[in-house]
Design a protein around this motif. Structure first.
Motif, short mmCIF file in Angstrom:
data_model
loop_
_atom_site.label_atom_id
_atom_site.label_comp_id
_atom_site.label_asym_id
_atom_site.label_seq_id
_atom_site.Cartn_x
_atom_site.Cartn_y
_atom_site.Cartn_z
N ILE A 215 0.86 -1.18 0.00
CA ILE A 215 0.00 0.00 0.00
C ILE A 215 0.89 1.23 0.00
O ILE A 215 1.85 1.31 0.79
CB ILE A 215 -0.93 0.04 1.23
CG1 ILE A 215 -1.77 -1.23 1.30
CG2 ILE A 215 -1.84 1.27 1.18
CD1 ILE A 215 -2.59 -1.34 2.59
N ILE A 216 0.60 2.19 -0.88
CA ILE A 216 1.37 3.42 -0.94
C ILE A 216 0.57 4.55 -0.29
O ILE A 216 -0.65 4.67 -0.51
CB ILE A 216 1.76 3.78 -2.39
CG1 ILE A 216 2.70 4.99 -2.41
CG2 ILE A 216 0.55 4.02 -3.26
CD1 ILE A 216 3.34 5.23 -3.77
N TYR A 217 1.24 5.35 0.55
CA TYR A 217 0.62 6.47 1.25
C TYR A 217 1.30 7.77 0.81
O TYR A 217 2.54 7.85 0.81
CB TYR A 217 0.73 6.30 2.76
CG TYR A 217 -0.10 5.14 3.28
CD1 TYR A 217 -1.41 5.33 3.71
CD2 TYR A 217 0.41 3.85 3.31
CE1 TYR A 217 -2.18 4.28 4.17
CE2 TYR A 217 -0.35 2.77 3.77
CZ TYR A 217 -1.65 3.01 4.19
OH TYR A 217 -2.42 1.95 4.63
N ILE A 218 0.47 8.77 0.46
CA ILE A 218 0.99 9.99 -0.15
C ILE A 218 0.35 11.22 0.50
O ILE A 218 -0.88 11.31 0.61
CB ILE A 218 0.69 10.01 -1.67
CG1 ILE A 218 1.29 8.77 -2.35
CG2 ILE A 218 1.20 11.28 -2.31
CD1 ILE A 218 0.88 8.61 -3.80
N GLY A 219 1.20 12.17 0.91
CA GLY A 219 0.72 13.47 1.37
C GLY A 219 -0.16 13.39 2.60
O GLY A 219 -0.05 12.51 3.44
N GLY A 220 -1.07 14.38 2.72
CA GLY A 220 -1.96 14.46 3.87
C GLY A 220 -1.73 15.74 4.65
O GLY A 220 -0.99 16.64 4.24
N GLY A 221 -2.40 15.84 5.81
CA GLY A 221 -2.26 17.01 6.67
C GLY A 221 -1.92 16.59 8.08
O GLY A 221 -2.30 15.51 8.53
N ASN A 222 -1.18 17.46 8.82
CA ASN A 222 -0.81 17.12 10.19
C ASN A 222 -1.60 17.93 11.20
O ASN A 222 -2.47 18.73 10.84
CB ASN A 222 0.71 17.29 10.39
CG ASN A 222 1.16 18.74 10.20
OD1 ASN A 222 0.36 19.68 10.24
ND2 ASN A 222 2.45 18.91 9.97
N PRO A 229 4.62 17.20 2.60
CA PRO A 229 5.32 17.16 1.30
C PRO A 229 5.15 15.82 0.59
O PRO A 229 4.84 14.80 1.21
CB PRO A 229 6.77 17.40 1.69
CG PRO A 229 6.87 16.91 3.10
CD PRO A 229 5.55 17.21 3.74
N LEU A 230 5.38 15.85 -0.72
CA LEU A 230 5.30 14.64 -1.54
C LEU A 230 6.66 14.27 -2.11
O LEU A 230 6.76 13.54 -3.11
CB LEU A 230 4.30 14.84 -2.69
CG LEU A 230 2.80 14.68 -2.32
CD1 LEU A 230 2.31 15.82 -1.46
CD2 LEU A 230 1.94 14.58 -3.58
N ASP A 231 7.73 14.76 -1.46
CA ASP A 231 9.07 14.38 -1.90
C ASP A 231 9.47 13.01 -1.37
O ASP A 231 10.56 12.51 -1.67
CB ASP A 231 10.09 15.43 -1.50
CG ASP A 231 10.16 15.66 0.01
OD1 ASP A 231 9.29 15.10 0.73
OD2 ASP A 231 11.05 16.38 0.46
N GLU A 232 8.59 12.43 -0.57
CA GLU A 232 8.76 11.05 -0.15
C GLU A 232 7.39 10.42 0.02
O GLU A 232 6.40 11.10 0.32
CB GLU A 232 9.57 10.95 1.14
CG GLU A 232 8.99 11.69 2.31
CD GLU A 232 9.86 11.59 3.56
OE1 GLU A 232 11.01 11.11 3.45
OE2 GLU A 232 9.40 11.99 4.64
N ILE A 252 8.21 17.04 -8.67
CA ILE A 252 7.56 16.74 -7.38
C ILE A 252 6.43 17.73 -7.13
O ILE A 252 6.63 18.95 -7.18
CB ILE A 252 8.58 16.79 -6.24
CG1 ILE A 252 9.69 15.75 -6.49
CG2 ILE A 252 7.90 16.52 -4.90
CD1 ILE A 252 10.82 15.81 -5.48
N PRO A 253 5.21 17.24 -6.87
CA PRO A 253 4.09 18.15 -6.59
C PRO A 253 4.32 18.95 -5.32
O PRO A 253 5.10 18.55 -4.44
CB PRO A 253 2.89 17.19 -6.44
CG PRO A 253 3.33 15.89 -7.04
CD PRO A 253 4.81 15.83 -6.85
N SER A 254 3.64 20.06 -5.20
CA SER A 254 3.69 20.86 -3.98
C SER A 254 3.00 20.11 -2.85
O SER A 254 2.26 19.15 -3.07
CB SER A 254 3.01 22.22 -4.21
OG SER A 254 1.65 22.02 -4.61
N ASN A 255 3.24 20.56 -1.62
CA ASN A 255 2.57 19.96 -0.46
C ASN A 255 1.06 20.01 -0.65
O ASN A 255 0.52 21.00 -1.15
CB ASN A 255 2.93 20.71 0.82
CG ASN A 255 4.41 20.63 1.15
OD1 ASN A 255 5.23 20.27 0.30
ND2 ASN A 255 4.76 20.98 2.37
#
Length: 445
Positions: A215-222, A229-232, A252-255
């Motif tokens: 499963i891949i997890y991308i971005g989100g809010g804290n 960020p989406l650099d990882e 790389i997309p913006s946060n």
């Protein structure tokens, strides 16, 4: 393709002409309210939608609605959609931040998890199950260690009917978490995954299952109301129950948070759409869609044709046939429609479109007897004759329409406030009911 488009035109024109010539109004169609943070799940040939924050009236009405769209039939998003209302069968209280998947012993049960009630009476049920064959809801009895209900997370189900629930926000606590809980939807049993090397606590991220069952997890809010960020990106191995982190490269997309992630039809790229930037910055439409190569973890902006829509966030996206089907969300103009269609059949060129062609039936037809040349010729003649009659009939009806074109057809439109559709009207209405928790909803995470 030309024949396909011509036939589509004839079907839509035929329906329109019938209404015009008979002088009748279209049948009443169920019109769901605008919403975000809802659930959207595909089971068989139906796209089920329920819950969510109501963006137009009262804040609660939309959360009580339960409906589906038949995706086995052709439709156009610029025409009234044939939503089917199931609200009378709904036992789920109005909620936001819910998540849902397809599961159960026969893989035809809608499993709804989590969310926060839009009233001051919080439901203690963690899970609701909808039997799509019997058209009934129930609250299943689940064994194993219980846990505190959470919201604003994304459920991902594997091929064995196990649901993975990562992160989210605990109800009744002002705390975000980064643990992994699991739910076996076959035996209805809770379990725990690994939290070692897990990503930081987050909500409203993108997640999807990959062909290797990772499963891949991308971005989100804290918890600081920041877009991540989406650099990882983060990979959860469902076979070995462990986490790994992958650095990304390319464009790389913006946060962003409130985004969606789906697997492309080629199984080699993840398509990320929408989201909201830091400080609630609206993302440019031209930067709203990216692809991530899951072999090299390189980001790119795909070649896209068609009319690029506004960037949405807190929406939902599902792959159905050749399309990424996006429903509702925040940030769009009503003229774009509640449903967006992105044709992803060509991995080298995506296309925003308004016409949905249903996927072919999954069950294989019975083998046909061997054809003879004379039979093939008869079939060709029959098809040609049928198409000619359809053209002639449509043209004839068009002339009848011209005789009646002085009639004017009333078109009902839904009034949308002249704003960025930031759901403030819905939030204010809800704040009177659940004032403390809704303060976080204004922050959009």
């Amino acid at each position: 393709m030309m024949l396909k488009n011509t036939l589509t035109y004839f079907v839509l024109l035929f329906n329109f002409l019938l209404i015009e010539i008979n002088g009748t109004s279209p049948p009443l169609i169920f019109k769901p309210t605008l919403r975000h943070l809802h659930a959207a799940t595909v089971i068989d040939d139906k796209l089920y939608i329920l819950s969510g924050m109501d963006d137009t009236i009262g804040g609660i009405v939309g959360g009580t609605q339960f409906f589906y769209l038949n995706v086995s039939a052709l439709f156009d998003t610029q025409m009234p959609l044939n939503w089917r209302d199931l609200t009378s069968k709904n036992i789920v209280p109005p909620q936001i931040g819910v998540t849902a998947v397809k599961g159960g012993a026969d893989n035809n049960t809608l499993i709804l998890y989590g969310g926060r009630n839009l009233t001051n009476i919080e439901s203690k049920a963690l899970v609701y199950a909808y039997d799509t064959q019997g058209n009934s809801w129930n609250i299943p009895t689940i064994s194993g260690e219980n846990h505190i209900k959470r919201r604003s997370l994304t459920a991902v189900v594997d091929y064995q009917g196990k649901v993975y629930l990562f992160g989210g926000k605990l109800l009744g606590f002002d705390s975000f978490v980064n643990d992994m809980i699991t739910l076996d939807t076959i035996n209805f049993r809770w379990g725990k995954g690994s939290s070692t090397n897990a990503p930081s606590s987050r909500v409203n991220y993108g997640a999807t299952l990959l062909p290797n069952q990772n499963i891949i997890y991308i971005g989100g809010g804290n918890s600081l109301n920041e877009s991540l960020p989406l650099d990882e990106v983060f990979i959860y191995d469902t076979k070995n129950n462990n986490w790994s982190t992958k650095k990304t490269s390319g464009l790389i997309p913006s946060n962003r948070y409130g985004l969606t992630a789906v697997l492309g039809l080629d199984g080699e790229q993840v398509i990320v759409y929408g989201g909201l930037g830091n400080n609630n910055i609206i993302i440019s439409p031209k930067e709203s869609l990216y692809t991530l190569n899951i072999n090299t973890f390189e980001w790119s902006i795909p070649k896209i044709t068609g009319n690029i829509p506004s960037c949405r966030y807190m929406h939902r996206a599902n792959v159905i046939g050749n399309y990424m089907v996006t429903t509702f969300g925040v940030g769009y103009n009503i003229t774009e429609g509640d449903v967006l269609l992105l044709d992803i059949s060509d991995k080298n060129e995506f296309k925003w479109t308004t016409t949905f062609y249903p996927p072919p039936p999954t069950s294989a037809p019975a083998p046909a007897p061997p054809s003879t040349p004379s039979k093939n010729k008869s079939v060709v003649i029959g098809l040609a004759t049928g198409f000619s009659l359809l053209c002639a009939f449509t043209v004839g009806m068009f002339f009848l329409y011209k005789r009646n074109k002085n009639r004017k057809v009333k078109v009902n439109t839904l009034h949308i406030p002249n704003s960025k559709l930031d759901n403030q009207s819905g939030q204010k209405a809800v704040e009177t009911i659940n004032e403390v928790d809704n303060h976080d909803e204004v922050k959009q995470v």
